[in-house]
Design an enzyme around this catalytic site. Structure first.
Site, mmCIF file in Angstrom:
data_model
loop_
_atom_site.group_PDB
_atom_site.id
_atom_site.type_symbol
_atom_site.label_atom_id
_atom_site.label_comp_id
_atom_site.label_asym_id
_atom_site.label_seq_id
_atom_site.Cartn_x
_atom_site.Cartn_y
_atom_site.Cartn_z
ATOM 1 N N TYR A 114 -6.869 1.662 -2.663
ATOM 2 C CA TYR A 114 -5.542 1.045 -2.526
ATOM 3 C C TYR A 114 -5.394 -0.143 -3.466
ATOM 4 C CZ TYR A 114 -1.277 -0.290 -0.014
ATOM 5 O OH TYR A 114 0.020 -0.576 0.333
ATOM 6 N N TYR A 123 4.227 3.336 -6.208
ATOM 7 C CA TYR A 123 3.805 2.573 -5.037
ATOM 8 C C TYR A 123 4.545 3.110 -3.826
ATOM 9 C CZ TYR A 123 2.441 -1.066 -1.849
ATOM 10 O OH TYR A 123 1.921 -1.734 -0.770
#
Ligand SMILES: [Zn+2]
Lengths: 153, 383
Positions: B288, B338
């Site tokens: 991440y 994103y």
């Protein structure tokens, strides 16, 4: 207690909105005192404030006065896009201060040249991890909030 | 029933919409399109879906999705907390539900219009009582400011530099340059561009921050037994974990004893304990990357290197294709899209199917992580 709506009126800095646990911190700040919640059963300090002690589970606490001295643990300099009142002073500094009396407690704040000076009043070249700082208090929207100045050598 | 999650379930379908700064469709429509694409990929009819999992900050709830796609009776649904920290937990929750017989076909998804929608930090009404009262009045407003504070300390303690953060941004951008679906497909990055870009929250510059994206993704999970009959090669959920460390405080984890060892460390301990292999056996990782400093922190947390060694780990092309640990092979949150980390899950599946646009040869194991810095989650996938 101020509501979130009132804090966003106009283009002022955000005000702390104390909750039940945090309210004493801001009440002591209004008297110019930097106090931290302490367990009256085992004596451990805790931050942020909360109803019971994570070490001994006691619900009894008191607010212990600190020296207001600390060291810069880290810092950032935010640039826009930001909320309007902050954009107007950007880039400014936000520092994290570890308290001399309780290094595990770190308070977010701003390093300024004097209590009422703007958030960008300190030359960024003076921002240094480990620098000694001292708490001062200023009025923002009727509330007293801590700011930090470099400790006189 | 399985007493362990280990390889008891598999991801058999993945789907996604286009990724762009602005898409005309609503979040609900994007969610439905991604889910239907994932079901089509698996060869499973929407009426067979009986489990849903999403994570907070998802605007489209399971009632709307189930109704719209024509799901059957649903017997399991869950919504994991902490935004980007919940991505991998959706897979973990569905795997647990299916392995224990609570459901048979699970769908996890994420739909977001972050590119054209409002930025969450601008909402001054939320977060102001605890914990916001301790940070936001002082101008620590955005996630970039909150993570920047940890990044500065990390750089100070371990000698990490902006060059290390650039290594992370560059690896993600290089992979996006190979992925036609990525927002940064035809937009190379150079060190000069990185070093001269505008600051967002010093020490973090523009390229240390994730993209703002509209788009949606979904995946389909079934039992390992059923997976053998599906259209695609199964990608097994080998291990799954969540992580909320003692005295953790969310994005502004400044008040516990060690703010630089966050939720990744907690999730990792459980993840590896349940696995048949360790960090050195991971062929490719999807980590991440809402902000570049999360990569060195996660490399340490998940055990790819020791404490304080995460920045040095990025040197010498280690994160690039052919390096010691290729990461974010679709481009990640920094350069593909994103979408709160869900693209990392689907990219992990592509690697183990052998269909990535930046394929690691013979990849058989993949770590996928959710957001470090908030209560998090992670999964180990194997072919
Ligand atoms: Zn106690």
């Amino acid at each position: 207690m101020t509501t979130a709506e009132e804090t966003t009126a106009g283009e002022s800095l955000l005000l702390p909105v104390p909750d039940e646990d945090g309210a004493p911190f801001w009440e002591y700040a209004a008297r110019g005192e930097l106090r931290v919640q302490a367990c009256t059963a085992c004596g451990r300090l805790r931050f942020p404030p909360r109803p019971c002690c994570p070490h001994c589970q006691s619900f009894d606490s008191e607010w212990r006065r600190t020296s207001g001295r600390g060291r810069i643990w880290s810092w950032v300099r935010p640039h826009p896009p930001l909320l309007p009142a902050y954009a107007a002073q950007a880039p400014y500094n936000v520092i994290l201060v570890e308290l001399a009396d309780a290094p595990q407690i770190r308070l977010a704040g701003n390093l300024v040249t004097s209590a009422d000076a703007p958030l960008n009043s300190v030359d960024p070249a003076r921002l240094r991890i480990g620098a000694r700082v001292q708490a001062v208090f200023t009025e923002v929207g009727g509330m007293s909030v801590p700011r930090w100045v470099l400790e006189k050598a | 029933m399985a007493a362990t999650l280990k390889d008891a379930t598999a991801i058999v379908g993945i789907g996604q919409t286009a990724f762009a700064k602005r898409l005309p469709s609503s979040e609900k429509e994007l969610a439905c399109r991604a889910i239907l694409a994932a079901l089509a990929d698996a060869g499973i009819a929407p009426s067979e879906v009986d489990a849903f999992a999403s994570y907070t900050m998802e605007e489209t709830d399971e009632v709307e999705v189930a109704k719209a796609i024509g799901a059957g009776d649903v017997t399991f649904f869950s919504k994991v907390g902490y935004g980007g920290g919940g991505s991998c937990a959706t897979v973990g929750h569905l795997a647990a539900a299916i392995a224990t017989g609570q459901a048979t076909v699970g769908v996890a998804w994420r739909s977001r219009k972050r590119g054209s929608g409002p930025r969450p930090w601008k909402n001054t009404a939320v977060q102001l009582p605890t914990p916001g009262q301790w940070t936001r009045p002082f101008g620590l407003l955005r996630p970039a400011d909150e993570i920047g504070m940890l990044a500065r300390r990390y750089m100070h303690e371990y000698g990490a530099t902006r060059d290390h953060l650039f290594n992370v941004a560059m690896a993600c951008r290089n992979r996006a340059n190979e992925n036609p679906a990525a927002m940064m497909y035809e937009r190379p990055l150079t060190r000069e561009m990185y070093m001269s870009s505008r600051m967002i929250s010093e020490p973090l510059c523009l390229f240390d921050n994730c993209l703002e994206t509209d788009g949606a993704l979904a995946c389909v999970i079934v039992s390992a037994e059923r997976a053998r009959d599906c259209r695609q090669k199964p990608v097994y959920v080998h291990s799954a974990a969540q992580g909320l460390p003692a005295q953790h405080h969310g994005m502004v984890n400044y008040w516990n004893d060690d703010p630089l060892s966050g939720p990744a460390w907690t999730a990792a301990r459980h993840l590896w304990k349940q696995a048949d292999f360790g960090p050195s056996d991971v062929d490719v990782a999807q980590i991440y990357d809402a902000f570049t400093p999360l990569i060195p922190l996660s490399l340490e947390g998940y055990g790819f290197c020791g404490r304080g060694e995460g920045a040095a780990f990025t040197e010498g092309g280690a994160l690039e294709l052919g390096g010691r640990l290729p990461i974010n092979t679709g481009g990640g949150g920094l350069s593909e899209a994103y979408v709160h980390g869900f693209n990392l899950i689907n990219e992990g599946v592509k690697q183990l199917r052998g269909t990535s646009t930046a394929q690691v040869p013979d990849a058989a194991t993949c770590l996928v992580t959710a957001g470090e810095g908030v209560p998090t989650s992670a999964i180990l996938l194997r072919a």
